[in-house]
Design a protein around this motif. Structure first.
Motif, PDB file in Angstrom:
ATOM      1  N   LYS A   4       0.838  -1.195   0.000  1.00 39.88           N
ATOM      2  CA  LYS A   4       0.000   0.000   0.000  1.00 39.88           C
ATOM      3  C   LYS A   4       0.873   1.245   0.000  1.00 39.88           C
ATOM      4  N   ARG A   5       0.507   2.186  -0.815  1.00 39.64           N
ATOM      5  CA  ARG A   5       1.237   3.448  -0.884  1.00 39.64           C
ATOM      6  C   ARG A   5       0.379   4.535  -0.273  1.00 39.64           C
ATOM      7  N   ARG A   6       0.990   5.406   0.469  1.00 42.92           N
ATOM      8  CA  ARG A   6       0.294   6.535   1.073  1.00 42.92           C
ATOM      9  C   ARG A   6       0.696   7.822   0.380  1.00 42.92           C
ATOM     10  N   LEU A   7      -0.165   8.812   0.496  1.00 41.63           N
ATOM     11  CA  LEU A   7       0.158  10.115  -0.063  1.00 41.63           C
ATOM     12  C   LEU A   7       1.303  10.749   0.717  1.00 41.63           C
ATOM     13  N   THR A   8       2.290  11.223   0.006  1.00 41.78           N
ATOM     14  CA  THR A   8       3.405  11.942   0.621  1.00 41.78           C
ATOM     15  C   THR A   8       3.154  13.442   0.485  1.00 41.78           C
ATOM     16  N   VAL A   9       3.985  14.230   1.114  1.00 42.34           N
ATOM     17  CA  VAL A   9       3.881  15.685   0.982  1.00 42.34           C
ATOM     18  C   VAL A   9       4.073  16.082  -0.482  1.00 42.34           C
ATOM     19  N   LYS A  10       4.992  15.434  -1.155  1.00 39.76           N
ATOM     20  CA  LYS A  10       5.237  15.700  -2.576  1.00 39.76           C
ATOM     21  C   LYS A  10       3.966  15.415  -3.400  1.00 39.76           C
ATOM     22  N   ASP A  11       3.284  14.313  -3.097  1.00 37.44           N
ATOM     23  CA  ASP A  11       2.036  13.985  -3.795  1.00 37.44           C
ATOM     24  C   ASP A  11       0.988  15.065  -3.569  1.00 37.44           C
ATOM     25  N   ILE A  12       0.853  15.519  -2.335  1.00 36.47           N
ATOM     26  CA  ILE A  12      -0.153  16.522  -1.995  1.00 36.47           C
ATOM     27  C   ILE A  12       0.139  17.837  -2.713  1.00 36.47           C
ATOM     28  N   VAL A  13       1.408  18.211  -2.793  1.00 32.37           N
ATOM     29  CA  VAL A  13       1.781  19.435  -3.505  1.00 32.37           C
ATOM     30  C   VAL A  13       1.447  19.294  -4.992  1.00 32.37           C
ATOM     31  N   TYR A  14       1.804  18.170  -5.597  1.00 32.63           N
ATOM     32  CA  TYR A  14       1.485  17.958  -7.017  1.00 32.63           C
ATOM     33  C   TYR A  14      -0.021  18.012  -7.254  1.00 32.63           C
ATOM     34  N   VAL A  15      -0.784  17.350  -6.406  1.00 25.41           N
ATOM     35  CA  VAL A  15      -2.239  17.341  -6.568  1.00 25.41           C
ATOM     36  C   VAL A  15      -2.793  18.754  -6.428  1.00 25.41           C
ATOM     37  N   GLY A  16      -2.291  19.526  -5.486  1.00 26.61           N
ATOM     38  CA  GLY A  16      -2.749  20.904  -5.317  1.00 26.61           C
ATOM     39  C   GLY A  16      -2.476  21.757  -6.538  1.00 26.61           C
ATOM     40  N   VAL A  17      -1.281  21.644  -7.067  1.00 24.79           N
ATOM     41  CA  VAL A  17      -0.930  22.414  -8.263  1.00 24.79           C
ATOM     42  C   VAL A  17      -1.771  21.948  -9.454  1.00 24.79           C
ATOM     43  N   LEU A  18      -1.919  20.647  -9.612  1.00 17.37           N
ATOM     44  CA  LEU A  18      -2.718  20.117 -10.725  1.00 17.37           C
ATOM     45  C   LEU A  18      -4.185  20.499 -10.589  1.00 17.37           C
ATOM     46  N   ALA A  19      -4.716  20.527  -9.363  1.00 20.57           N
ATOM     47  CA  ALA A  19      -6.106  20.942  -9.149  1.00 20.57           C
ATOM     48  C   ALA A  19      -6.291  22.412  -9.531  1.00 20.57           C
ATOM     49  N   ALA A  20      -5.343  23.256  -9.152  1.00 19.71           N
ATOM     50  CA  ALA A  20      -5.418  24.669  -9.521  1.00 19.71           C
ATOM     51  C   ALA A  20      -5.353  24.835 -11.035  1.00 19.71           C
ATOM     52  N   MET A  21      -4.484  24.067 -11.673  1.00 17.43           N
ATOM     53  CA  MET A  21      -4.370  24.138 -13.131  1.00 17.43           C
ATOM     54  C   MET A  21      -5.634  23.626 -13.808  1.00 17.43           C
ATOM     55  N   CYS A  22      -6.286  22.624 -13.211  1.00 16.04           N
ATOM     56  CA  CYS A  22      -7.549  22.102 -13.745  1.00 16.04           C
ATOM     57  C   CYS A  22      -8.630  23.175 -13.684  1.00 16.04           C
ATOM     58  N   ALA A  23      -8.718  23.883 -12.569  1.00 18.03           N
ATOM     59  CA  ALA A  23      -9.692  24.964 -12.445  1.00 18.03           C
ATOM     60  C   ALA A  23      -9.413  26.061 -13.473  1.00 18.03           C
ATOM     61  N   MET A  24      -8.138  26.390 -13.667  1.00 21.84           N
ATOM     62  CA  MET A  24      -7.782  27.417 -14.650  1.00 21.84           C
ATOM     63  C   MET A  24      -8.104  26.954 -16.069  1.00 21.84           C
ATOM     64  N   ALA A  25      -7.809  25.699 -16.382  1.00 26.57           N
ATOM     65  CA  ALA A  25      -8.106  25.187 -17.724  1.00 26.57           C
ATOM     66  C   ALA A  25      -9.616  25.155 -17.974  1.00 26.57           C
TER      67      ALA A  25
END
Length: 178
Positions: A4-25
């Motif tokens: 099982k893999r857990r979300l890391t801080v790096k994952d959370i940062v990527y998801v946050g940036v990608l979510a913001a980019m999704c809203a902008m797109a």
């Protein structure tokens, strides 16, 4: 035993940036029909799924699409978009790449193209079905829901073409990030 893999801080940062980019797109849109639009959010979501996998695309799509609806005055659609776009991102990513970002083998050939196309088509079908129900429930009119089918298909078509153009180049760069 399942690893099982857990979300890391790096994952959370990527998801946050990608979510913001999704809203902008998603804000890059052409209004079409009653409450419907053709936008680049779907192209972005499909591209994220193909490049990063289901977890990133699912979370980015859910958060980014819901955030867009909330901020731009489409609040009745917020929960619907969270579920529909989140599941669509998960589907395209799971089919095209897997759950998590992983380096892509250099000798993988072109099999990723067929998985990516299948993932986009499955996600587009899910999105269409989900939004037909959402439009029907929010507007109270099944006729209005069916009238928005062309815009959903156009948005998914633009998304598929855009993702297939962007993904080959971006996949190589994602290898360096993961």
């Amino acid at each position: 035993m399942i690893n099982k893999r857990r979300l890391t801080v790096k994952d959370i940062v990527y998801v946050g940036v990608l979510a913001a980019m999704c809203a902008m797109a998603t804000s890059l849109k052409i209004p079409f029909g009653v409450g419907a639009m053709v936008h680049l959010g779907t192209a972005f979501l499909f591209t994220v799924g193909i490049c990063f996998g289901g977890v990133y695309a699912g979370l980015a799509g859910a958060i980014g699409s819901a955030f867009y609806d909330l901020l731009m005055g489409f609040s009745p659609y917020t929960v619907w978009s969270f579920v529909i776009k989140g599941t669509a991102g998960l589907l395209v990513g799971l089919i095209a790449k897997g759950l998590w970002p992983a380096p892509i083998a250099c000798n993988a050939g072109n099999t990723w193209v067929w998985r990516a196309l299948l993932g986009c088509v499955v996600a587009a079908a899910w999105t269409l079905g989900g939004y037909i129900v959402a439009w029907w429930q929010i507007t109270g009119s099944l006729a209005t829901a069916f009238a928005n089918i062309p815009s959903s298909l156009m948005t998914s078509g633009v998304g598929l073409v855009g993702a297939m153009i962007l993904s080959p180049k971006l996949r190589k760069n994602v290898n360096r990030l993961t």
